[in-house]
Design an enzyme around this catalytic site. Structure first.
Site: not given
Ligand SMILES: CCCCCCCC/C=C\CCCCCCCC(=O)NCC(=O)O
Length: 584
Positions: A151, A200, A226, A247-250
């Protein structure tokens, strides 16, 4: 006060009003002018960067074409385990592997716009490894010669980590991060960087610098974010293994949208020294890097090797505990107790996602595991706490960067929100709650003051205790649940349904290890159910429903999660689901 106002004559009053309006006008004019100048300057950077990328892609194509097409097709047809074996046996050279993946990466990039740079030094790194391997005393590292995609936000010496901000182009990292150093030590060869959404903080994949990355299954739909470039590249066959961040589903959302498999480990399982973050300084919303691949098996092999040698990272970053790969947890014969849910009480997922969980439940039961209902408590509160703690400064850090940049249209909505003072949002949330209760929750989520922030942290800590307490009460090893609220939607939908990350962000708030495994594809009967039964009770449901219509054939994954340092139990469950479905 009334006396003072009364004593001001009408003409004086008009004068002051005019003065204020003039001040506002002058401020607005100054703001617009400075934005215009910023954009004008950055447009030339975008053009230069895109020209450089075109040249870079042509060079990667040239390197890929050095290899005979038949040989390349054969190497390109090997899965991770097969390629690993051929490289270990010396039947395939590292240079051949890298050239093959330059070629395949270019094809995937042409299809999806997934790559932000090919790391051209990979060819030389491969040749050096081949040279070393000629010595009889050389012991090949376990992932000798395997090309690795990264990434864009991960630090690789000589390459940018813009996170989609044009202002950060041409500011290459001066060092590899500890993780990248480690991957190289294990024999992996970083060969490209992949696209992300600007900042992101989104689950789509567009930015003004590199443009939009598309879903390999359908160009009109997003690959997710992201770590969307990774999802698109791997889903299109352009890489066997890559690293994302979450950090939330990336990691998990792109895997679900592109039919790939990946894991977000709990925070402490990797070193973070020398790494980067979307919003630095946000404790209790724990992000981590994580592998993404075409299947679970590859993730397992990768993590076995990395965590088997985790001392390399712990020695260089004392905050990374030397927790080794736990083989007994992964290959235990003891049957698992699994809690499952198909609706978190905040956002009902579309029918295919619920079906995927129920099918996985059946597979796991058939394998002898006990699968019982589990209800994650108070998701509405979790959503509020998550947004409060992820934008702990009310979004100021990201907003400051955005205002110095070209702003990606698909994140304009959240940018606007960040521009509205928190007290105004809070005031607006009351009337909004009356007509659109769920939006009211979000509008009251951003931090008003440090007192409220401290309370949020205390609430997160209490929620963690409550959640693991519930799991312990039922003796649960892992949780099985949907990976998201819908299959891959069109590119503009994620920013319209920001709160659609409830299924994934919960496990960042809890700092659990959580992964996604592909299970099925949307079918006709899912679509019929969607049309006839899916709620339309508010705007978000209406958007989600219309974005899901026409998604027949799009991949669907499920999520498995477990408390920190039990990632091996997550991987075991994911692998059992994969085995039951694919037979391999
Ligand atoms: C209507 C009011 C809205 C208030 C809050 C809006 C702010 C939106 C901010 C964040 C959205 C979060 C979405 C998270 C998606 C996944 C992000 C992720 O995992 N990134 C990876 C990383 O940062 O490394």
């Amino acid at each position: 006060m009334i006396k003072i106002i009364g004593s001001v004559s009408r003409s004086n009053m008009l004068f002051y009003v005019a003065l204020i309006l003039l001040g506002i006008g002058a401020y607005y004019y100054h703001f617009r002018e400075s934005r215009r100048k910023i954009i004008e300057r950055l447009e030339t950077v975008v053009q230069r960067r895109r020209d450089d990328l075109s040249k870079n892609v042509e060079e990667a194509r040239r390197i890929g074409n050095k290899l005979d097409a038949q040989r390349r097709d054969w190497i390109g047809g090997l899965d991770f385990e097969q390629l690993q074996g051929e490289l270990q046996r010396g039947h395939v050279s590292c240079a051949e592997a890298v050239r093959t993946y330059f070629y395949k990466g270019v094809l995937a990039h042409e299809k999806t716009n997934a790559v932000t740079a090919f790391i051209l030094e990979a060819e030389q790194q491969a040749e050096e490894l081949d040279e070393k391997a000629k010595s009889p005393s050389y012991v090949k590292p376990p992932m000798f010669g395997i090309p690795l995609s990264l990434k864009e936000c991960l630090k690789v010496k000589g390459y940018d980590t813009t996170r989609g901000f044009v202002q950060d182009a041409y500011k290459p990292s001066t060092e590899d991060s500890i993780q990248i150093e480690h991957y190289k030590k294990l024999g992996l060869i970083p060969f490209c960087q992949t696209n992300v959404p600007q900042s992101l903080l989104s689950y789509n994949c567009s930015n003004p610098l590199f443009g939009t990355t598309t879903n390999p299954y359908d160009k009109t739909r997003t690959c997710g974010g992201s770590s969307g470039g990774e999802g698109a590249l791997i889903g299109a066959g352009g890489s066997l293994i890559g690293i994302g961040t979450d950090v939330g589903g990336s990691v998990r959302i792109p895997c679900h949208f592109t039919g790939t498999a990946g894991l977000k480990p709990s925070k402490m399982r990797f070193a973070h020294r020398g790494g980067g973050a979307s919003v630095p300084g946000k404790p209790l919303i724990d992000a981590n890097d994580g592998p993404m691949a075409q299947d679970v098996k590859t993730n397992v092999e990768f993590l076995k090797n990395v965590w088997g040698d985790i001392d390399f990272q712990s020695d260089r970053d004392p905050y990374c505990p030397p927790v080794h790969w736990n083989e007994s947890l992964y290959s235990s014969e003891k049957k698992l107790r699994i809690g499952y849910y198909i609706d978190d009480g905040w956002f009902t997922p579309t029918p295919a996602l619920q079906r995927a969980v129920l099918e996985s439940k059946k597979h796991l039961e058939k394998a002898g595991h006990t699968v019982i209902p589990f209800y994650p408590p108070r998701l509405t509160e979790v959503i509020k706490l998550y947004f409060r703690a992820v934008c702990l400064d009310g979004g100021q850090y990201v907003l400051n960067k955005l205002l110095k940049d070209m702003i990606e249209p698909t994140i304009r909505f959240q940018t606007t929100i960040w521009m509205i003072p928190t007290w105004v949002q809070r005031a607006l949330s009351y009337p909004i709650t009356l007509v659109f209760p769920r939006l009211g929750v979000l509008m009251s989520s951003l931090t008003r003051d440090t007192f409220e922030l401290r309370e949020a942290y205390a609430d997160i800590e209490a929620y963690r205790e409550e959640f693991v307490g519930l799991m312990m009460k039922d003796n649960l090893d892992v949780i099985l649940c949907p990976a998201s609220i819908m299959p891959a939607p069109q590119h503009d939908i994620p920013s319209k349904v920001l709160c659609g990350v409830s299924y994934t962000c919960l496990y960042n708030l809890l700092d659990f290890g959580a992964g996604v495994v592909p299970v099925t594809k949307v079918n006709k009967s899912d679509e019929e159910k969607l049309i006839n039964e899916y709620p339309e009770t508010d705007k978000w449901y209406q958007i989600t429903k219309s974005a899901t219509i026409g998604a027949i054939g799009m991949p669907i994954g499920v999520q498995v999660a477990a408390p920190p340092f039990r990632e091996e139990a997550v991987l075991r469950t994911m692998r059992e689901i994969e085995l039951a479905i694919t037979g391999k």
